[in-house]
Design an enzyme around this catalytic site. Sequence first.
Site, PDB file in Angstrom:
ATOM      1  N   HIS A 222       0.746  -1.173  -0.019  1.00 43.93           N
ATOM      2  CA  HIS A 222      -0.097  -0.169   0.003  1.00 43.93           C
ATOM      3  C   HIS A 222       0.736   1.333  -0.038  1.00 43.93           C
ATOM      4  O   HIS A 222       0.261   2.368  -0.040  1.00 43.93           O
ATOM      5  CB  HIS A 222      -0.967   0.085   1.030  1.00 43.93           C
TER       6      HIS A 222
HETATM    7  C1  UD1 Z   1      -2.000   5.481   6.161  1.00 40.96           C
HETATM    8  C2  UD1 Z   1      -0.628   6.004   6.760  1.00 40.96           C
HETATM    9  C3  UD1 Z   1       0.210   4.884   6.415  1.00 40.96           C
HETATM   10  C4  UD1 Z   1       0.092   3.583   7.112  1.00 40.96           C
HETATM   11  C5  UD1 Z   1      -1.371   3.294   6.238  1.00 40.96           C
HETATM   12  C6  UD1 Z   1      -2.032   1.898   6.860  1.00 40.96           C
HETATM   13  C7  UD1 Z   1      -0.151   8.570   6.686  1.00 40.96           C
HETATM   14  C8  UD1 Z   1       0.576   9.457   5.817  1.00 40.96           C
HETATM   15  N1  UD1 Z   1      -0.215   7.174   6.019  1.00 40.96           N
HETATM   16  O1  UD1 Z   1      -1.855   5.479   4.727  1.00 40.96           O
HETATM   17  O2  UD1 Z   1       1.432   5.330   7.306  1.00 40.96           O
HETATM   18  O3  UD1 Z   1       0.833   2.611   6.834  1.00 40.96           O
HETATM   19  O4  UD1 Z   1      -2.258   4.209   6.657  1.00 40.96           O
HETATM   20  O5  UD1 Z   1      -3.111   1.766   6.199  1.00 40.96           O
HETATM   21  O6  UD1 Z   1      -0.850   8.729   7.597  1.00 40.96           O
HETATM   22  N2  UD1 Z   1      -9.297   4.829   2.728  1.00 40.96           N
HETATM   23  C9  UD1 Z   1     -10.538   4.035   2.346  1.00 40.96           C
HETATM   24  N3  UD1 Z   1     -10.928   3.737   3.714  1.00 40.96           N
HETATM   25  C10 UD1 Z   1     -10.591   4.075   4.778  1.00 40.96           C
HETATM   26  C11 UD1 Z   1      -9.218   4.569   4.843  1.00 40.96           C
HETATM   27  C12 UD1 Z   1      -8.571   4.984   3.728  1.00 40.96           C
HETATM   28  O7  UD1 Z   1     -11.139   3.791   1.380  1.00 40.96           O
HETATM   29  O8  UD1 Z   1     -11.017   3.892   5.998  1.00 40.96           O
HETATM   30  C13 UD1 Z   1      -8.676   5.130   1.244  1.00 40.96           C
HETATM   31  C14 UD1 Z   1      -9.201   6.677   0.841  1.00 40.96           C
HETATM   32  O9  UD1 Z   1      -9.295   6.791  -0.705  1.00 40.96           O
HETATM   33  C15 UD1 Z   1      -7.875   7.399   0.972  1.00 40.96           C
HETATM   34  C16 UD1 Z   1      -6.820   6.502   0.778  1.00 40.96           C
HETATM   35  O10 UD1 Z   1      -7.419   5.302   1.208  1.00 40.96           O
HETATM   36  O11 UD1 Z   1      -7.760   8.765   0.308  1.00 40.96           O
HETATM   37  C17 UD1 Z   1      -5.695   6.781   1.759  1.00 40.96           C
HETATM   38  O12 UD1 Z   1      -5.921   6.756   3.085  1.00 40.96           O
HETATM   39  P1  UD1 Z   1      -4.768   7.505   4.119  1.00 40.96           P
HETATM   40  O13 UD1 Z   1      -5.529   7.364   5.587  1.00 40.96           O
HETATM   41  O14 UD1 Z   1      -4.853   9.088   3.555  1.00 40.96           O
HETATM   42  O15 UD1 Z   1      -3.531   6.879   3.999  1.00 40.96           O
HETATM   43  P2  UD1 Z   1      -3.026   5.370   3.640  1.00 40.96           P
HETATM   44  O16 UD1 Z   1      -2.769   5.293   2.429  1.00 40.96           O
HETATM   45  O17 UD1 Z   1      -4.326   4.400   4.455  1.00 40.96           O
END
Ligand code: UD1
Length: 377
Positions: A222
């Site tokens: 991811h």
């Molecule tokens: C975040 C952390 C990363 C961690 C990862 C674990 C930061 C900078 N990054 O990355 O260090 O390893 O979490 O998962 O904080 N989304 C969903 N549902 C959710 C959450 C996210 O669909 O419940 C999707 C959304 O499109 C969102 C994308 O995932 O924009 C990214 O989510 P985000 O929390 O911004 O970062 P992660 O890639 O999950």
Amino acid sequence: MSGHLSIALVAGARPNFMKIAPLYHALAARKEADRAKGIDLRVSVVHTGQHYDENMSDVFFRDLGIPAPDRHLEVGSGSHAEQTAKIMVAFEKVVLEDRPDFVVVVGDVNSTIACALTAKKLGVRVAHVEAGLRSFDMGMPEEINRKLTDAISDLLFVTEESGVRNLLAEGVAKEKIFLVGNVMIDTLLGNLKRIESGEFVPTGTVGDFCAAAKRYAVLTLHRPSNVDAKESLVPLWGAISEIARRIPIFFPVHPRTRGKIAEFGLGGTGVTMVDPVGYLDMLYAVKGSAMVLTDSGGLQEETTVLGVPCVTIRENTERPVTVTMGTNYLAGTSPDAILAAAGEILSGKAKKGRVPPLWDGKAADRIAEILLRHGTS
Ligand code: UD1
């Protein structure tokens, strides 16, 4: 010694929940004893809402027995600036109303730096759990979050020796640094018993796959640097497909990766793609696997404790003890190097690791003790 001590535990994203769980339980277990000593210990859980899907958040609260958050900021997704800023604005209101004595942040996600910065500017002491880890790659958002959080924290709780060295090199006073072990491993060891005793029964998705495959690998992917661009993900997918010809691969897919796989038209046989799974399901799958392929931070540590070989699909790791002492291979992102590491493992030549010092299931107790000492002095 007498008085109030109010501690706010902050979690926002999936890898945070297994870190606050043992802290919550360790602090809760001390309440009675501390009351007898005249200390009114109050512990609250703040969920920023960075992760919000049922299988990225709520399932962890259920699996790990964390009570429903006292405060839910419901910030959701957004750009880094947007998400960090939304958390800060919402958390500032909570700190002003609740006035905790300590804010405890864990890990390296956007919620970690947002809440640390907010609390510190309001004059509230900050404790950072999993401090000092460094990938020395400022292209990673997590590295920025780690360095900034450590720079403003009052107490820094460290999982491995390298973290102590990194903090001292950055000029952090040694009185603030505590090598305590790994709270995520507290959670792992506590829950392993539920799996080994058969008390936990996996969901159909995981149980059916593991029973049918018998010998299998687990994949997670991811990191934005691996999955966001076609030039990165397509060659990685080539290596994964090659490995899948030798061993079935179980792949719980992070939502950001799911979108990219669809966008780039990837797929193929040998890789079973499922939605993200809960904590206990994942532990069950990883424990029974022949190998893990990952770009996650936490899985590098969990596989080291489980004795499962791990191929880390990254150019660097902030958790070097998992390579020097554990079962981790830092393969990099070139398909040849990934195939070479996986090939060594699959041909039965995987290195045998050892468990790093203090990864013994008692890190949260050590942290609780130190927090109490500093909070009430
Ligand atoms: C975040 C952390 C990363 C961690 C990862 C674990 C930061 C900078 N990054 O990355 O260090 O390893 O979490 O998962 O904080 N989304 C969903 N549902 C959710 C959450 C996210 O669909 O419940 C999707 C959304 O499109 C969102 C994308 O995932 O924009 C990214 O989510 P985000 O929390 O911004 O970062 P992660 O890639 O999950």
